[in-house]
Design a protein around this motif. Structure first.
Motif, PDB file in Angstrom:
ATOM      1  N   PRO A 105      -5.248  79.391  79.845  1.00  0.00           N
ATOM      2  CA  PRO A 105      -5.049  80.650  80.579  1.00  0.00           C
ATOM      3  C   PRO A 105      -6.212  81.007  81.500  1.00  0.00           C
ATOM      4  CG  PRO A 105      -5.598  81.096  78.284  1.00  0.00           C
ATOM      5  CD  PRO A 105      -5.376  79.623  78.387  1.00  0.00           C
ATOM      6  N   HIS A 106      -7.408  80.445  81.245  1.00  0.00           N
ATOM      7  CA  HIS A 106      -8.585  80.786  82.043  1.00  0.00           C
ATOM      8  C   HIS A 106      -8.794  79.845  83.223  1.00  0.00           C
ATOM      9  CE1 HIS A 106      -9.829  77.689  79.233  1.00  0.00           C
ATOM     10  NE2 HIS A 106     -10.885  77.432  80.007  1.00  0.00           N
ATOM     11  N   LEU A 107      -7.922  78.823  83.344  1.00  0.00           N
ATOM     12  CA  LEU A 107      -8.028  77.885  84.463  1.00  0.00           C
ATOM     13  C   LEU A 107      -6.900  78.122  85.455  1.00  0.00           C
ATOM     14  CD1 LEU A 107      -8.823  74.476  82.685  1.00  0.00           C
ATOM     15  CD2 LEU A 107     -10.438  76.110  83.693  1.00  0.00           C
ATOM     16  N   THR A 108      -7.169  77.846  86.732  1.00  0.00           N
ATOM     17  CA  THR A 108      -6.120  77.931  87.736  1.00  0.00           C
ATOM     18  C   THR A 108      -5.072  76.857  87.472  1.00  0.00           C
ATOM     19  OG1 THR A 108      -7.192  76.384  89.254  1.00  0.00           O
ATOM     20  CG2 THR A 108      -7.782  78.740  89.464  1.00  0.00           C
ATOM     21  N   VAL A 109      -3.938  76.991  88.135  1.00  0.00           N
ATOM     22  CA  VAL A 109      -2.892  75.982  88.027  1.00  0.00           C
ATOM     23  C   VAL A 109      -3.423  74.611  88.425  1.00  0.00           C
ATOM     24  CG1 VAL A 109      -0.737  75.213  89.099  1.00  0.00           C
ATOM     25  CG2 VAL A 109      -0.956  77.577  88.294  1.00  0.00           C
ATOM     26  N   LEU A 110      -4.176  74.556  89.520  1.00  0.00           N
ATOM     27  CA  LEU A 110      -4.709  73.281  89.999  1.00  0.00           C
ATOM     28  C   LEU A 110      -5.631  72.652  88.956  1.00  0.00           C
ATOM     29  CD1 LEU A 110      -4.751  71.394  92.508  1.00  0.00           C
ATOM     30  CD2 LEU A 110      -6.897  72.504  93.147  1.00  0.00           C
ATOM     31  N   MET A 147      -3.117  81.727  88.577  1.00  0.00           N
ATOM     32  CA  MET A 147      -3.370  81.586  87.150  1.00  0.00           C
ATOM     33  C   MET A 147      -2.027  81.426  86.429  1.00  0.00           C
ATOM     34  SD  MET A 147      -6.606  81.761  87.315  1.00  0.00           S
ATOM     35  CE  MET A 147      -7.116  81.813  85.584  1.00  0.00           C
ATOM     36  N   PRO A 148      -2.001  80.763  85.270  1.00  0.00           N
ATOM     37  CA  PRO A 148      -0.730  80.564  84.559  1.00  0.00           C
ATOM     38  C   PRO A 148       0.046  81.849  84.305  1.00  0.00           C
ATOM     39  CG  PRO A 148      -2.424  79.177  83.605  1.00  0.00           C
ATOM     40  CD  PRO A 148      -3.115  80.046  84.626  1.00  0.00           C
ATOM     41  N   ALA A 149      -0.646  82.964  84.032  1.00  0.00           N
ATOM     42  CA  ALA A 149       0.035  84.227  83.746  1.00  0.00           C
ATOM     43  C   ALA A 149       0.792  84.768  84.951  1.00  0.00           C
ATOM     44  CB  ALA A 149      -0.969  85.268  83.267  1.00  0.00           C
ATOM     45  N   GLN A 150       0.474  84.263  86.146  1.00  0.00           N
ATOM     46  CA  GLN A 150       1.150  84.714  87.367  1.00  0.00           C
ATOM     47  C   GLN A 150       2.421  83.913  87.657  1.00  0.00           C
ATOM     48  OE1 GLN A 150      -2.584  84.229  89.744  1.00  0.00           O
ATOM     49  NE2 GLN A 150      -2.152  86.324  90.430  1.00  0.00           N
ATOM     50  N   LEU A 151       2.763  82.983  86.780  1.00  0.00           N
ATOM     51  CA  LEU A 151       3.919  82.118  87.004  1.00  0.00           C
ATOM     52  C   LEU A 151       5.064  82.489  86.059  1.00  0.00           C
ATOM     53  CD1 LEU A 151       2.183  78.607  87.219  1.00  0.00           C
ATOM     54  CD2 LEU A 151       2.666  80.206  89.080  1.00  0.00           C
ATOM     55  N   SER A 152       6.283  82.181  86.489  1.00  0.00           N
ATOM     56  CA  SER A 152       7.456  82.339  85.624  1.00  0.00           C
ATOM     57  C   SER A 152       7.467  81.221  84.587  1.00  0.00           C
ATOM     58  CB  SER A 152       8.733  82.287  86.455  1.00  0.00           C
ATOM     59  OG  SER A 152       8.913  80.966  86.977  1.00  0.00           O
ATOM     60  N   GLY A 153       8.371  81.361  83.598  1.00  0.00           N
ATOM     61  CA  GLY A 153       8.487  80.328  82.582  1.00  0.00           C
ATOM     62  C   GLY A 153       8.842  78.971  83.158  1.00  0.00           C
ATOM     63  N   GLY A 154       9.754  78.962  84.135  1.00  0.00           N
ATOM     64  CA  GLY A 154      10.136  77.703  84.759  1.00  0.00           C
ATOM     65  C   GLY A 154       8.990  77.080  85.540  1.00  0.00           C
TER      66      GLY A 154
END
Length: 380
Positions: A105-110, A147-154
């Motif tokens: 959760p503390h890392l960006t998607v990349l 960040m992962p929290a900004q993404l939908s489940g899919g």
């Protein structure tokens, strides 16, 4: 009507190719429980194989043994001809997607996608380039800074896929990766994973307890029960020619009807239906686990193969409707024969179904729709 295939995203990864997997007499125990019991199977390079079965059937234990997270008690696992049975998981170069995405959760998607490359000592610039390429492959180009929290489940599921393919493994292992998604998103991701596998050409072993998911996605499906493979076949063969009663009951909807089977004469036998007044001829290829003398058996009949007809039709079985369930594109009619045997008919045109509980109906089907199992064909 199926939509036309979407073009490959710009910057997406080139095909990787797949590796073969050879499992020979694999066994795994947990105390007195045989989780995997003498399983052998061959997965072809670039094949999508689904492991399907109820909880405790051994499918996840097989997957974890391929991955190297569990060591078998006996047997051998080879990938592209190389024995990896006791090789540590981090030396197998396999992609893995779990039921829980386990994104940091503390890392960006990349950086989530690039994390495995960082652990392999790949330089920052190169690992970010490869991570961007993997994100493009799963249709998330441009979202690397989120960040992962900004993404939908899919979208989070796609990040987990990107992380699994970023170092271009030839084998991708997936352990019920879609179970946390809602129905519509799950169906969308099924098609997306199949597209990804086809684009990259990698070998996929996919664990699921959802039969529709397995039939939709896999080239072949291995049905497991109590640690053993009951049938390994293409989806159409599994549905139309189940090898034993367990497979017939596990795949799709099935009516099981107690019947008597006469002796085999030529290439057919007479099947006596409940009540004693009706019988039909079935071909020898539809008799499983019965010898030429016949005997008692259980006939398997798919609900969609039953038609409702006039109860006075001499070729039909008389039954009384116990319930009618509307489910959108189909109607399920539950009816009881005179001896109490329950049969379910799934009718594809709801607008033409005008029966209700208490009505007398006739039930009719083609003799080719029956598949008859003897007692010894309960399991493989």
């Amino acid at each position: 009507m199926a939509s036309a295939p979407r073009p490959t995203p710009a910057g997406a990864a080139d095909p990787v190719g797949g590796a073969s997997i050879e499992i020979t007499r694999l066994a795994k125990r947990f105390g007195a429980v045989r989780a995997v019991d003498d399983v052998s199977l061959h997965v072809r390079p670039g094949e999508f194989l689904a492991l399907l079965g109820p909880s405790g059937s051994g499918k996840t234990s097989i997957l974890m043994s391929i991955a190297g997270f569990e060591l078998p008690d006996a047997g051998q696992i080879a990938i592209d001809g190389r024995d990896v049975t006791y090789l540590p998981a981090n030396h197998r170069n396999l992609g893995m997607v779990f039921q829980k995405y386990t994104l940091f959760p503390h890392l960006t998607v990349l950086d989530n996608v690039a994390f495995g490359l960082k652990m392999r000592g790949v330089a920052k610039g190169e690992r970010h380039r490869l991570a961007e390429q993997a994100l493009a492959t799963v249709r998330l180009a441009g979202l690397g800074a989120r960040m992962p929290a900004q993404l939908s489940g899919g979208q989070q599921q796609r990040v987990a896929l990107a992380r699994a393919i970023v170092y271009r493994p030839k084998v991708l292992l997936m352990d019920e990766p879609l179970s946390a998604l809602d129905k519509n998103l799950r169906e969308e991701m099924q098609l997306e994973i199949k597209r990804l596998q086809s684009q990259l050409g990698i070998t996929v072993v996919f664990v699921t307890h959802d039969q529709g998911e397995a039939l939709t996605m896999a080239d072949r499906v291995a049905i497991l029960n109590q640690g053993r493979i009951q049938q390994l076949d293409e989806p159409k063969a599994l549905y139309e020619r189940p090898r034993n009663r367990f497979v017939a009951g596990f795949i799709g909807e099935t009516n099981f009807i107690p019947v008597g089977v006469g002796p085999l004469r030529g290439d057919a036998a007479t099947v006596q239906l409940p009540g004693g007044a009706h019988h039909c001829e079935v071909g020898a290829q539809a008799l499983v686990g019965l010898d030429a003398a016949g005997g008692r058996g259980v006939a398997a009949l798919r609900p969609e193969q039953i038609a409702l007809v006039n109860p006075e039709d001499p070729s039909a079985l008389r039954a009384r409707v116990a319930g009618v369930i509307y489910s959108g594109s189909t109607v399920l009619c539950i009816a009881n024969l005179d001896d109490g045997t329950e049969l379910r008919a799934r009718l594809s045109d709801p607008s033409r179904v005008n029966v209700q509980a208490g009505d007398q109906v006739g039930l009719r089907w083609s003799p080719e729709a029956l598949r008859v199992y003897g007692e010894e064909a309960a399991t493989a």
